[in-house]
Design an enzyme around this catalytic site. Structure first.
Site, short mmCIF file in Angstrom:
data_model
loop_
_atom_site.label_atom_id
_atom_site.label_comp_id
_atom_site.label_asym_id
_atom_site.label_seq_id
_atom_site.Cartn_x
_atom_site.Cartn_y
_atom_site.Cartn_z
CG PHE A 29 0.89 -3.73 2.58
CD1 PHE A 29 1.88 -3.35 3.77
CD2 PHE A 29 1.13 -3.28 0.95
CE1 PHE A 29 3.61 -3.04 2.74
CE2 PHE A 29 1.97 -2.48 0.53
CZ PHE A 29 3.78 -2.25 1.63
CB ALA B 141 2.53 -6.15 -0.10
NE ARG C 216 5.30 -10.80 1.52
CZ ARG C 216 5.55 -9.30 2.54
NH1 ARG C 216 4.87 -8.56 0.60
NH2 ARG C 216 4.90 -8.79 2.96
#
Length: 901
Positions: free
Chosen positions: A637, A606, A376
């Protein structure tokens, strides 16, 4: 030759039906004879041919411009020049790409020929024609004295090389050379490379000598190749050389096409990996990043099989990759698909990005397996706040890390612009509807331009949605005008917020529209962090420009006063949003410290979104690595959040099936779950975390075991990667690996990539390869056709371990509304704390018998999911007392960034 080329091309096209090689000929002048010959031969062989006709007085610069254009045109597989002799300069000839140089005139092709690598290069068709005609006429070349007169450049070099390979004694001469008569007299074979001057009599050539004309004018478009009509023996019919050379050029074209097709097929990359020289103690991330010089991104792109027109370069070390690649590689088998997830983390994070990078460095730089990392893009909010950068760490990083963490190629800025344009459109529409009559509003929405009034394309779509099948603006009734012009947005239902990529707590609740010009249309609103925008989630889940445009149009921003959804399409802004996002949809190519490829693309939050990089980056990477390669992507996470959403949302959207889950654990986090003291960012760790404590580790492994079980719900094998810190002891490491395997992990491996790079994760890479060879039994956790409440309950009980769920009245009301509006069949994206399996961050380990409270339920219809909120969820982080920006600075002499970590 033509028949053989035709058959070879037919065999290539049997496997690749759409393939048809194109020969481009750049011609300066009006010579049409060679055009006709080339066209006829190409048609007979089944090739396409294109002529670029330049004016006769075109200079070197104009010709090179055209050559460069043809070099980059992927439809062109061969390039030839028909220009005057005086324009055949080194600069012009070497502007040709060697792989398209079907006349063999570039230095690289000539060099390979001289070196003996004729099978790897293109050989001059004229030189080959001479050799073939001599040999097929029964002339033995071994031991013969051959004189090449008046030839120049590449033809001279190719002839000399080919004759010498056949045992001939080759002499090179020009027409004005001293002792030309005696040389002609001694020669067994004479090759005329240019027209014979009148002052040189034919009688200088001995009767019985074989003579061939191969004037270089063949290349300049004048067919003057043949043999003199003299009283010489061993004559070859006039024009034989020229026609055969034209046919051999076609043969070279077929060879060029075959090589091009071979390049498109999967192969192990010929990747030049960068060497690491790890230091101890390990320096800061930015010092490590800066000590390594990245490869130029165009070189990296070529190494992994990207074509020149498939990348858009940003600076030296970043490039965007065009989606056309997916069409080119649509028949390519996908590689293995690996997800990196983690146990429930401490607030410091447990190193999923670092493990991801270490794993691909190990696979590609050390095991020589094609692999791609897909990460990301980080938000700049945390970069300047408390978390710092997100490029990995230590000797497992994406470089240059400052470019990774700051701006990149502007995707988040594009999302911010698109998001805020839509926000502006909502409030502006409310203002204009509140202050204008139906007629005035309609006249401004569909204005008279140059005496003509027309609906725009998106307005025609709205008319159809309303059931008004009219295209003439003047034919609408008053009732239809009102329905078309008024959205009747209920301001209390607006869910679309403005965004900013900065942690700014004072924008969490604001009042907008306070200026007198807004005529009392004020309301309470808020800013979210840019990565929380639904447009970011759309970017991460889309699979094409067309799909992205449709998703953007479907985004619900509010309800009207009748309770019906109002979309971006209703506001007429879909096309403009797509324009703003047209470059952001292309994945960003970067590299690791060891020179292996990385895609950095999309970065959805997230918690309120699914926290995974883009579907498009994964799909492109899976094609590029090939069937035996690996794509390693990361979920945000813990596994209970990022991994669950990866499977139930991302895999549902992409249709991709994962092969392996790599579950990242640390001794530090396990000690916390075993009852260790609280861990707080910015506060030194207590001694329990820096000294051996076997009991805390053993007690905390319950969280690791639970996360392994969660992955097994989806039928995917799990490899545990223990991210080793310098304070971890051998006993603690061995205990974690043993308990992980007992809990059902396929394997559990300690990893040392942070301190030594990919070499420290070779065992992990081997374990992942072995796990990926197992048969996948992937399955979704729930059927999307189930009612929304049942889907929420399934996740709460099966994944989090909750006893049940409890819906607030507002949450129940929203669920009823979304179901009535037709959105009940979307997957669920739970917005929950990442610091515990439960909704209470302080509850570590594996909480049991808790009721999960659902305070609210919202919908991201464009992205394609419903997101229930568990407790309160902030979508705009704040800055701490001492943000990271205190340490970030720029050296104004060197322009180097300091203080990023």
């Amino acid at each position: 030759v033509i028949q053989n080329s035709k058959e070879a091309l037919r065999l290539l096209q049997e496997k690749n039906p759409a393939f048809k090689p194109v020969l481009a000929i750049i011609q300066a002048g009006d010579e049409n004879l060679m055009q006709e010959i080339n066209q006829n031969l190409a048609e007979e062989a089944g090739l396409n041919i294109t002529h670029v006709c330049l004016p006769p007085d075109s200079g070197e610069a104009e010709i090179i411009d055209e050559i460069l254009k043809m070099n980059e045109d992927t439809r062109v597989h061969g390039l030839a020049l028909q220009i005057s002799e005086d324009l055949f300069s080194n600069k012009v000839l070497n502007a040709l790409k060697p792989e398209k140089d079907v006349d063999g005139v570039t230095d690289i092709n000539l060099g390979k020929l001289v070196r003996g690598d004729a099978h790897e290069c293109f050989v001059s068709p004229v030189a080959r024609a001479i050799i073939e005609l001599l040999e097929k006429s029964g002339v033995s070349l071994d031991g013969k004295k051959i004189l090449v007169v008046g030839a120049h450049g590449s033809l001279e070099a190719a002839l000399q090389c080919l004759f010498q390979r056949r045992g001939s004694m080759t002499m090179i001469s020009q027409w004005k050379t001293h002792r030309l008569q005696s040389k002609l007299h001694e020669a067994d074979i004479v090759i005329l490379g240019s027209p014979k001057p009148e002052e040189i009599p034919l009688t200088w050539i001995q009767p019985g000598t074989t003579v061939l004309n191969c004037f270089h004018d063949f290349l300049s478009g004048k067919l003057s190749c043949g043999s003199p009509r003299a009283h010489l023996n061993g004559l070859i019919a006039e024009d034989d050389v020229g026609l055969l050379a034209a046919a051999l050029r076609i043969q070279n074209m077929v060879s060029s096409g075959r090589r091009w097709l071979r390049e498109q097929q999967h192969r192990r990359w010929r990747l030049h990996c960068l060497k690491l020289q790890p230091l101890s103690p390990v320096p800061s991330d930015i010092e490590i990043s800066r000590a390594q010089t990245p490869k130029a991104v165009d070189i990296l792109a070529k190494e992994i099989g990207l074509l020149a027109d498939e990348i858009e370069i940003y600076g030296k070390s970043k490039a965007k990759v065009r989606l056309s690649l997916l069409e080119r590689l649509k028949d390519q088998a996908d590689g293995k698909y690996v997800l990196v997830a983690g146990i429930t983390p401490t607030p410091l994070g447990e190193g999923k990005s670092t493990v991801t990078i270490g794993l691909v460095q190990a696979l590609t730089a050390h095991l020589h397996v094609n692999s791609f990392a897909c990460l990301r893009q980080p938000s700049q909010g945390p970069t300047f706040g408390v978390k710092g950068g997100a490029a990995g760490g230590g000797y497992a990083q994406v470089i240059p890390m400052e470019e990774f963490n700051l701006h990149l190629t502007g995707d988040i800025h594009a999302i911010t612009a698109a998001n805020n344009l839509l926000a502006a459109a909502i409030d502006t529409r409310i203002l204009h509807e509140n202050t204008q009559t139906d007629k005035a509003l309609y006249n401004r929405l569909v204005p008279l331009v140059n005496g003509v009034r027309e609906f725009s394309e998106i307005q025609v779509a709205r008319l159809k949605k309303l059931g008004i099948n009219k295209t003439d603006p003047s034919t609408l009734t008053e009732e239809e005008v009102s329905r078309f012009a008024r959205l009747n947005i209920d301001p209390t239902t607006i869910t679309w917020q403005r965004v900013l990529d900065t942690n700014d707590r004072f924008l969490r609740k604001i009042t907008i529209g306070q200026a007198g010009t807004e005529k009392g249309c004020s309301r309470q609103a808020q800013f979210d962090i840019a990565v929380a925008s639904e447009i970011m989630a759309v970017l991460a889940l889309t699979d094409s420009l067309k799909d992205m445009k449709e998703r953007l149009g479907r985004m619900v921003v509010a309800c009207d006063k009748n309770g019906q959804p109002v979309t971006a399409e209703d506001l007429g802004v879909t096309g403009a949003l797509t324009v703003l996002m047209k470059d952001a949809i292309k994945p960003n190519l970067m590299q690791t410290l060891e020179g292996t490829p990385v895609f950095v693309h999309a970065g959805p939050f997230a918690n309120i979104a699914h926290g995974n990089s883009s579907v498009l980056a994964d799909k492109i990477a899976l094609k590029l690595v090939g069937e035996e390669g690996f794509v390693v992507t990361e979920a945000g996470f813990g596994a209970d959040i990022g991994m669950e959403k990866f499977f139930n949302i991302k895999c549902r959207a992409s249709g991709l099936v994962p092969n392996v889950v790599v579950l990242v654990a640390t001794v530090r986090a396990l000690k916390m779950h075993g009852g260790g003291p609280s861990v707080t960012a910015g506060v030194p760790l207590k001694k329990e975390y820096t000294e051996e404590n076997i009991q805390l580790v053993a007690d905390g492994c319950c969280n690791l075991q639970k996360q392994i079980q969660i992955a097994q719900l989806f039928g995917v094998p799990v490899v545990v990667a223990l991210n080793v810190f310098k304070t971890d002891t051998r006993a603690e490491i061995d205990l974690v690996c043993e308990l992980a395997k007992r809990a059902g992990a396929f394997d559990a491996v300690p990893c040392y990539h942070w301190s030594v790079g990919g070499k420290g994760s070779v065992e992990l890479a081997r374990a992942v390869r072995e796990a990926a060879s197992q048969r996948s039994h992937f399955q979704f956790l729930y059927d999307v056709q189930l009612p929304i409440v049942e889907k929420i309950r399934t996740i709460a009980q099966a994944v989090y371990g909750a006893k049940d769920i409890e819906l607030s009245p507002e949450a129940q009301s929203k669920i009823d509304r979304y179901t009535q509006q037709g959105f009940g069949n979307l997957p669920i994206c739970m917005a929950k704390t990442h610091l515990s399996l439960s909704h209470q961050p302080e509850r570590k380990g594996v909480p049991k018998d808790f009721i999960l409270p659902i305070s609210d339920v919202r919908a991201s219809i464009g992205a394609g999911f419903i997101y229930p909120l568990v407790g309160t969820m902030s979508t705009m982080p704040g800055l701490p007392t001492r943000p990271c920006f205190y340490d970030i600075d720029l050296d104004t002499e060197t322009e180097q960034v300091k203080g990023l970590f």
